[in-house]
Design an enzyme around this catalytic site. Structure first.
Site, PDB file in Angstrom:
ATOM      1  N   GLY A  50     -52.419 122.158  -9.960  1.00  8.13           N
ATOM      2  CA  GLY A  50     -51.562 121.000 -10.166  1.00  8.13           C
ATOM      3  C   GLY A  50     -50.215 121.335  -9.535  1.00  8.13           C
ATOM      4  NE  ARG A  89     -54.846 124.870  -4.118  1.00  9.90           N
ATOM      5  CZ  ARG A  89     -55.221 123.869  -4.909  1.00  9.90           C
ATOM      6  NH1 ARG A  89     -54.756 123.797  -6.138  1.00  9.90           N
ATOM      7  NH2 ARG A  89     -56.033 122.936  -4.482  1.00  9.90           N
ATOM      8  CG  ASP A 234     -51.305 118.021  -4.773  1.00 11.93           C
ATOM      9  OD1 ASP A 234     -52.002 117.100  -5.249  1.00 11.93           O
ATOM     10  OD2 ASP A 234     -51.278 119.164  -5.231  1.00 11.93           O
TER      11      ASP A 234
HETATM   12  O1  MRU Z   1     -56.503 121.059  -6.542  1.00  6.35           O
HETATM   13  P1  MRU Z   1     -55.647 120.727  -7.714  1.00  6.35           P
HETATM   14  O2  MRU Z   1     -56.397 120.693  -9.010  1.00  6.35           O
HETATM   15  O3  MRU Z   1     -54.416 121.607  -7.800  1.00  6.35           O
HETATM   16  O4  MRU Z   1     -55.162 119.259  -7.408  1.00  6.35           O
HETATM   17  C1  MRU Z   1     -54.238 118.661  -8.253  1.00  6.35           C
HETATM   18  C2  MRU Z   1     -53.936 117.250  -7.936  1.00  6.35           C
HETATM   19  O5  MRU Z   1     -54.411 116.701  -6.975  1.00  6.35           O
HETATM   20  C3  MRU Z   1     -52.947 116.586  -8.835  1.00  6.35           C
HETATM   21  O6  MRU Z   1     -53.179 115.219  -8.890  1.00  6.35           O
HETATM   22  C4  MRU Z   1     -51.532 116.831  -8.303  1.00  6.35           C
HETATM   23  O7  MRU Z   1     -51.308 118.194  -8.096  1.00  6.35           O
HETATM   24  C5  MRU Z   1     -50.493 116.294  -9.206  1.00  6.35           C
HETATM   25  S1  MRU Z   1     -50.354 117.208 -10.692  1.00  6.35           S
HETATM   26  C6  MRU Z   1     -49.096 116.584 -11.607  1.00  6.35           C
END
Ligand code: MRU
Length: 344
Positions: A50, A89, A234
């Site tokens: 997240g 990431r 993101d």
């Molecule tokens: O791959 P992830 O689980 O880190 O992806 C997270 C998302 O796509 C969320 O929607 C985003 O990070 C927003 S979290 C407040």
């Protein structure tokens, strides 16, 4: 169940403690990360995930690891550490933002004077996130009414941030204030954040949540069960194009067809004014194992079958009804409205 936490600094300030989200919903287990490699691995493998939570973990991690760096070449080593964490990431900008903030806090200082500054800065990143999530959630409540059906994708709740989260913050705050929403959670292939995390989180908060397969979203919309779509993000480009979990773009296209508002919830730490449009956003690609073998007893496709596994997609700005930030609600055209609000 005891109240869980997503990420924090340990009491002795020597480690980052995270909830290992890869084990949810079956096991609640915390990890103690006290070196660059374990932090890198935890972010890469989505033990902590997240966008805001990754930024917070990186901030805490920089402080914890800085204690072990050599005095003489302190800033350069800190910079190398930051670059290493950023490479875990690429899509969520919060990670790079947090690293940049930590580096500027330490700039020009020797190790001894930098450490307290780094501690203050990582705590500030954490506290600001809590504050931003709370405000975003309050703004979100002005967009919906009691009883509404909300579709969400991936997980943008407290598990993805410090508290409340972004995309789910309105629902969690609303519950505390007596609202009753009916939430439909996309399972979110391939890593199932919707199934494993969102339905877990909302269920435990006492919110009415129904888990659906990603490809059921269109049908559920056509049945009139959805009054709004809520997602996190993101990276938001200066023109409002928004990167979020793979599949978000399809939700937005479906919402447009069914005349359902599609809202993106976004702390300012997720806006990248240096990125002109979605075309410039680097999309993380992950391994075929996530599609073919993970979560299955036996492989669901032959080893020789090619896979393409982008972790995120970009929703074009014109499909987004509004971007809800801690400073207010922005509407299309976002180049103008985001600049007005943030002066970017
Ligand atoms: O791959 P992830 O689980 O880190 O992806 C997270 C998302 O796509 C969320 O929607 C985003 O990070 C927003 S979290 C407040």
């Amino acid at each position: 169940m005891d109240k869980i936490f997503t990420v924090r600094i340990s009491e002795d300030k020597n480690a980052v403690e995270i909830l290992d989200q890869t084990l949810l919903p079956n096991e609640v287990k915390y990890l103690r990360l006290d070196n660059a490699d374990s932090l890198f691995e935890a972010i890469k493998e989505l033990r902590v995930r997240g966008a805001p939570a990754i930024g917070i973990a990186a901030g805490f991690g920089m402080y914890v690891c800085a204690k072990r760096l050599t005095d003489g070449d302190f800033y350069n080593e800190l910079k190398q550490l930051g670059d290493y964490l950023i490479s875990s990431r690429p899509t969520a900008v919060n990670l790079a933002h947090a690293v940049e903030r930590m580096l500027s806090a330490a700039k020009g200082a020797d190790k001894e004077s930098a450490l307290p500054l780094l501690y203050e800065e990582c705590m500030r990143i954490y506290d600001e996130d809590r504050e931003m999530c709370r405000r975003i959630s309050e703004y979100g409540l002005t967009l919906v009414k009691d009883g509404d059906g909300i579709l969400t994708h991936c997980n943008a709740g407290a598990l993805a941030a410090s508290e409340y989260g972004t995309g789910l913050g309105t629902l969690l705050l609303g519950k505390e204030l007596g609202y009753n929403f009916r939430v439909f959670s996309d399972e979110t292939r391939p890593l199932l954040q919707g199934a494993r995390l969102t339905s877990f989180e909302l269920n435990h908060a006492g919110i009415d949540v129904t888990l659906i397969c990603d490809n059921a979203a269109s049908l559920v919309m056509s049945q009139g069960k959805i009054q709004a779509c809520f997602v996190g993000c993101d990276r938001v480009a200066a023109n409002g194009d928004t990167a979020n979990k793979i599949g978000t773009r399809s939700v937005a296209i479906n919402a447009k067809f069914h005349n359902i508002p599609f809202y993106v919830f976004c702390p300012s730490s997720t806006i990248d004014f240096g990125c002109e449009s979605g075309e410039k956003i680097v999309i993380e690609e992950r391994g075929a194992d996530e599609i073919k073998t993970k979560f299955f007893e036996k492989p669901v496709a032959e080893d020789s079958v090619k896979c393409f596994n982008p972790a995120f997609d970009v929703t074009p700005a014109e499909l987004i009804t509004a971007i809800v930030t801690e400073k207010g609600i922005c509407r299309y055209p976002y180049t103008q409205s985001l600049k007005e609000l943030f002066g970017g």
